[in-house]
Design a protein around this motif. Structure first.
Motif, mmCIF file in Angstrom:
data_model
loop_
_atom_site.group_PDB
_atom_site.id
_atom_site.type_symbol
_atom_site.label_atom_id
_atom_site.label_comp_id
_atom_site.label_asym_id
_atom_site.label_seq_id
_atom_site.Cartn_x
_atom_site.Cartn_y
_atom_site.Cartn_z
ATOM 1 N N HIS A 119 0.583 -1.187 0.053
ATOM 2 C CA HIS A 119 0.026 -0.049 -0.024
ATOM 3 C C HIS A 119 0.824 1.188 0.023
ATOM 4 C CE1 HIS A 119 -3.580 2.528 1.062
ATOM 5 N NE2 HIS A 119 -2.692 3.181 1.729
ATOM 6 N N ARG A 120 0.601 2.351 -0.889
ATOM 7 C CA ARG A 120 1.219 3.422 -0.780
ATOM 8 C C ARG A 120 0.249 4.514 -0.452
ATOM 9 N NH1 ARG A 120 5.887 2.616 -3.799
ATOM 10 N NH2 ARG A 120 6.840 4.773 -2.776
ATOM 11 N N ASP A 121 0.803 5.416 0.270
ATOM 12 C CA ASP A 121 0.064 6.880 0.310
ATOM 13 C C ASP A 121 0.330 7.737 -0.707
ATOM 14 O OD1 ASP A 121 -0.658 9.581 1.244
ATOM 15 O OD2 ASP A 121 -0.904 8.774 3.297
ATOM 16 N N SER A 122 -0.912 8.135 -1.434
ATOM 17 C CA SER A 122 -0.598 8.972 -2.589
ATOM 18 C C SER A 122 -0.025 10.383 -2.297
ATOM 19 C CB SER A 122 -1.903 9.104 -3.483
ATOM 20 O OG SER A 122 -2.997 9.703 -2.591
ATOM 21 N N ARG A 123 -0.250 10.652 -1.110
ATOM 22 C CA ARG A 123 0.347 11.881 -0.827
ATOM 23 C C ARG A 123 1.834 12.042 -0.569
ATOM 24 N NH1 ARG A 123 -2.270 13.292 4.338
ATOM 25 N NH2 ARG A 123 -1.877 11.095 4.836
ATOM 26 N N TYR A 124 2.122 10.907 0.025
ATOM 27 C CA TYR A 124 3.484 10.781 0.532
ATOM 28 C C TYR A 124 3.973 9.482 0.119
ATOM 29 C CZ TYR A 124 2.478 14.605 3.740
ATOM 30 O OH TYR A 124 1.972 15.823 4.518
ATOM 31 N N PRO A 125 4.395 9.078 -1.276
ATOM 32 C CA PRO A 125 4.733 7.986 -1.683
ATOM 33 C C PRO A 125 6.105 7.701 -1.065
ATOM 34 C CG PRO A 125 4.767 9.516 -3.587
ATOM 35 C CD PRO A 125 3.936 10.263 -2.285
ATOM 36 N N ARG A 126 6.947 8.721 -0.801
ATOM 37 C CA ARG A 126 8.163 8.367 -0.308
ATOM 38 C C ARG A 126 8.038 8.290 1.163
ATOM 39 N NH1 ARG A 126 10.827 14.037 -3.049
ATOM 40 N NH2 ARG A 126 10.324 13.459 -5.193
ATOM 41 N N LEU A 127 7.090 8.484 1.598
ATOM 42 C CA LEU A 127 6.971 7.923 3.247
ATOM 43 C C LEU A 127 6.309 6.458 3.323
ATOM 44 C CD1 LEU A 127 6.113 11.281 5.008
ATOM 45 C CD2 LEU A 127 8.529 10.238 4.670
ATOM 46 N N THR A 128 6.139 5.754 2.222
ATOM 47 C CA THR A 128 5.374 4.655 2.109
ATOM 48 C C THR A 128 6.286 3.814 1.155
ATOM 49 O OG1 THR A 128 3.720 5.598 0.934
ATOM 50 C CG2 THR A 128 3.220 5.103 3.029
ATOM 51 N N ILE A 129 7.405 3.484 1.483
ATOM 52 C CA ILE A 129 8.191 2.506 0.694
ATOM 53 C C ILE A 129 8.043 1.178 1.002
ATOM 54 C CG2 ILE A 129 10.360 2.251 -0.423
ATOM 55 C CD1 ILE A 129 10.991 5.197 0.128
ATOM 56 N N PRO A 130 7.637 0.097 0.046
ATOM 57 C CA PRO A 130 7.485 -1.249 0.657
ATOM 58 C C PRO A 130 9.005 -1.823 0.848
ATOM 59 C CG PRO A 130 6.906 -1.037 -1.799
ATOM 60 C CD PRO A 130 7.279 0.440 -1.128
ATOM 61 N N ARG A 131 8.779 -2.633 1.980
ATOM 62 C CA ARG A 131 10.016 -3.622 2.026
ATOM 63 C C ARG A 131 9.509 -5.053 2.064
ATOM 64 N NH1 ARG A 131 13.058 -2.386 7.615
ATOM 65 N NH2 ARG A 131 10.725 -2.002 8.237
ATOM 66 N N THR A 132 10.503 -5.804 1.818
ATOM 67 C CA THR A 132 10.315 -7.456 1.968
ATOM 68 C C THR A 132 11.469 -7.796 3.276
ATOM 69 O OG1 THR A 132 10.055 -7.757 -0.390
ATOM 70 C CG2 THR A 132 10.797 -9.770 0.871
ATOM 71 N N LEU A 133 10.531 -8.577 4.179
ATOM 72 C CA LEU A 133 10.999 -9.110 5.443
ATOM 73 C C LEU A 133 11.560 -10.487 5.087
ATOM 74 C CD1 LEU A 133 9.178 -7.237 8.230
ATOM 75 C CD2 LEU A 133 10.891 -6.447 6.807
ATOM 76 N N LEU A 134 12.850 -10.746 5.771
ATOM 77 C CA LEU A 134 13.208 -12.131 5.400
ATOM 78 C C LEU A 134 13.858 -12.591 6.755
ATOM 79 C CD1 LEU A 134 15.118 -11.593 2.027
ATOM 80 C CD2 LEU A 134 13.172 -12.825 2.305
ATOM 81 N N TRP A 135 13.872 -13.752 6.813
ATOM 82 C CA TRP A 135 14.333 -14.340 8.210
ATOM 83 C C TRP A 135 14.917 -15.857 7.865
ATOM 84 C CZ3 TRP A 135 11.374 -18.476 11.200
ATOM 85 C CH2 TRP A 135 10.301 -18.953 10.545
ATOM 86 N N GLU A 136 15.567 -16.393 8.783
ATOM 87 C CA GLU A 136 16.138 -17.826 8.758
ATOM 88 C C GLU A 136 15.316 -18.901 7.717
ATOM 89 O OE1 GLU A 136 19.304 -20.435 9.472
ATOM 90 O OE2 GLU A 136 19.179 -18.383 9.873
ATOM 91 N N LYS A 137 14.149 -19.101 8.030
ATOM 92 C CA LYS A 137 13.303 -20.064 7.244
ATOM 93 C C LYS A 137 12.350 -19.492 6.276
ATOM 94 C CE LYS A 137 13.405 -23.206 11.545
ATOM 95 N NZ LYS A 137 12.520 -23.841 12.331
ATOM 96 N N GLY A 138 12.646 -18.149 6.074
ATOM 97 C CA GLY A 138 11.489 -17.694 5.004
ATOM 98 C C GLY A 138 11.981 -18.384 3.533
ATOM 99 N N CYS A 139 12.965 -18.830 3.398
ATOM 100 C CA CYS A 139 13.130 -19.205 2.083
ATOM 101 C C CYS A 139 13.891 -20.759 1.896
ATOM 102 C CB CYS A 139 14.202 -18.336 1.131
ATOM 103 S SG CYS A 139 13.518 -16.838 1.042
ATOM 104 N N LEU A 140 13.248 -21.495 3.047
ATOM 105 C CA LEU A 140 13.682 -23.120 3.065
ATOM 106 C C LEU A 140 12.618 -23.808 2.551
ATOM 107 C CD1 LEU A 140 15.400 -23.433 6.533
ATOM 108 C CD2 LEU A 140 16.454 -22.691 4.187
ATOM 109 N N ASP A 141 12.973 -24.810 1.586
ATOM 110 C CA ASP A 141 11.933 -25.485 1.029
ATOM 111 C C ASP A 141 11.418 -26.628 2.170
ATOM 112 O OD1 ASP A 141 13.752 -27.498 1.230
ATOM 113 O OD2 ASP A 141 14.460 -27.742 -1.134
ATOM 114 N N ALA A 142 10.444 -27.466 1.594
ATOM 115 C CA ALA A 142 9.932 -28.488 2.336
ATOM 116 C C ALA A 142 10.928 -29.469 3.254
ATOM 117 C CB ALA A 142 8.858 -29.271 1.701
ATOM 118 N N TRP A 143 12.293 -29.401 2.569
ATOM 119 C CA TRP A 143 13.368 -30.279 3.014
ATOM 120 C C TRP A 143 14.170 -29.550 4.060
ATOM 121 C CZ3 TRP A 143 10.921 -30.394 -1.824
ATOM 122 C CH2 TRP A 143 10.151 -31.714 -1.960
ATOM 123 N N GLY A 144 13.938 -28.592 4.158
ATOM 124 C CA GLY A 144 14.637 -27.701 5.171
ATOM 125 C C GLY A 144 16.095 -27.039 4.319
ATOM 126 N N ARG A 145 15.970 -27.344 2.958
ATOM 127 C CA ARG A 145 17.149 -26.593 2.164
ATOM 128 C C ARG A 145 16.887 -25.219 1.587
ATOM 129 N NH1 ARG A 145 16.866 -31.823 -1.678
ATOM 130 N NH2 ARG A 145 15.161 -30.406 -2.251
#
Length: 408
Positions: free
Chosen positions: A327-353
């Motif tokens: 979501h972006r605020d049309s009045r302040y697009p520079r104050l609503t920059i989207p991010r992607t949060l990552l962590w240890e298991k966020g990109c592990l497959d069903a086999w833990g790889r």
């Protein structure tokens, strides 16, 4: 920490039937592979030229296994996994600092090679101990958003303290919703039993439920209630402490961007106008006093914002602010920059790889378009589904908004 359906797909809603985790992981892995080899990567690179990838991390540790039950799981990432993710990203993106990203946004510049920005929330000491040496060795710029009131103090963020208390008290209370309800009512916190029946089974789930629905004044009372059952020594939890001002100054001198994450990590959409102003402007003033220069960057705790919150961030003088949804605020697009949060298991497959397919999807601009935002960003632009809006308006206790777990 932070509000949306997990970004890999919105097949299963939190309020719907949940499949077995192994089935979810298999489906997640299969879908990511299908999208990757179905042309997602080429589309992502095309979109990425005009949509920079802004990554968000939290606590960096040496070995995640050593912190099971001692830290919120989805805040953790090991140095090894962080390096693996950054290496993958570095082969596909050009790392830039938050300041360079800001300049590109202001000048509306695009690049043949998509840009990526690395950020860390909360200012944990592990960023200095573990992430900083890795970033310096690889020559990767980064930004750190600090919670100013905890800097240099042997105290925990409220959500960390709440999580640790729940890991100790829930077994004592036999994971009983009735007992938890009675305990909280001693501090005049009334929660319907039906809202506790599922959340009480797991410390992380209950922490998120309380943290995302109670303003900090009431959250502190909930902590007081839990402390009557089992207390913890905050001074002994160094892995959960924030950096000192000397550490932050060293990062600043090394070229890392230091930004604000409020004064006390308050979820601003749950607070009053005066407190919102104190959390945003007060934190900026503290950083300016300690570092000797204005603070340009701000990250919304839990990614939450609405029109009033964005207005306060603008009034505090920030030029760029970061969320965790599309979501972006049309009045302040520079104050609503989207991010992607990552962590240890966020990109592990069903086999833990480690899965390149999942990593490709999680960092793709396409994922933001396929992941609907479930936050209420204000009465003029409500993104909650119609059914969810009905439940929220009639519910005796605020309906929970999923915290950003960093998972994709």
């Amino acid at each position: 920490m932070h509000s949306r359906v997990p970004c890999w797909i919105a097949w299963w809603r939190e309020d719907g039937p949940q499949p077995d985790m192994s089935i979810r992981l298999l489906a997640k892995t299969g879908l990511a592979s299908l999208l990757r080899y179905g042309g997602l990567h080429a589309l992502s690179r095309s979109l990425g030229r005009s949509t920079p990838l802004v990554l968000g991390y939290h606590m960096v540790v040496d070995d995640v296994r050593a912190y099971e039950g001692r830290a919120v799981p989805a805040n953790l990432i090991s140095v090894r996994m962080l390096e693996r993710q950054l290496d993958w990203i570095g082969r596909r993106y050009r790392f830039v600092s938050p300041d360079e990203l800001g300049a590109r946004i202001e000048q509306e510049e695009s690049s043949a090679r998509p840009a990526a920005v690395v950020t860390f929330d909360d200012g944990y000491v592990g960023v200095y101990d573990h992430a900083f040496p890795l970033l310096r060795r690889k020559g990767i710029p980064a930004g750190v958003f600090v919670v100013t009131d905890t800097v240099g103090r042997p105290q925990l963020h409220l959500y960390d303290k709440l999580y640790l208390l729940l890991t100790h008290t829930l077994p004592v209370l036999r994971y009983s919703a009735d007992r938890v309800k009675m305990l909280l009512e001693k501090q005049n916190i009334v929660i319907p039993l039906r809202d506790l029946s599922q959340a009480v089974k797991d410390a992380d789930t209950l922490m998120r439920r309380l943290f995302t629905t109670l303003p900090q004044k009431r959250l502190r009372r909930a902590i007081q209630a839990l402390e009557a059952v089992s207390d913890i020594d905050e001074r002994e939890q160094r892995h959960l402490h924030s950096m000192t001002w000397d550490m932050i100054a060293a990062l600043d001198r090394a070229g890392m961007t230091i930004g604000s994450h409020t004064g006390t990590h308050a979820l601003l959409t749950l607070e009053t106008g005066r407190l919102i102003a104190h959390q945003t402007a007060g934190s900026a003033l503290m950083l300016q006093r300690m570092l000797g220069k204005p603070t340009r960057h701000f990250a919304y705790p839990d990614g939450r914002f609405n029109a009033d919150v964005v207005d306060a961030v603008a009034a505090a003088g920030y030029r760029f602010a970061y969320t965790t949804c599309s979501h972006r605020d049309s009045r302040y697009p520079r104050l609503t920059i989207p991010r992607t949060l990552l962590w240890e298991k966020g990109c592990l497959d069903a086999w833990g790889r480690f899965s390149p397919s999942l990593m490709s999807y999680c960092t793709s601009p396409v994922s933001r378009y396929l992941s609907p935002c479930r936050q209420n960003h204000g009465s003029n632009d409500v993104r909650l589904p119609r059914a969810a809006r009905g439940r929220a308006s009639s519910h005796p206790w605020p309906a929970p908004i999923q915290m950003e777990r960093g998972e994709c």
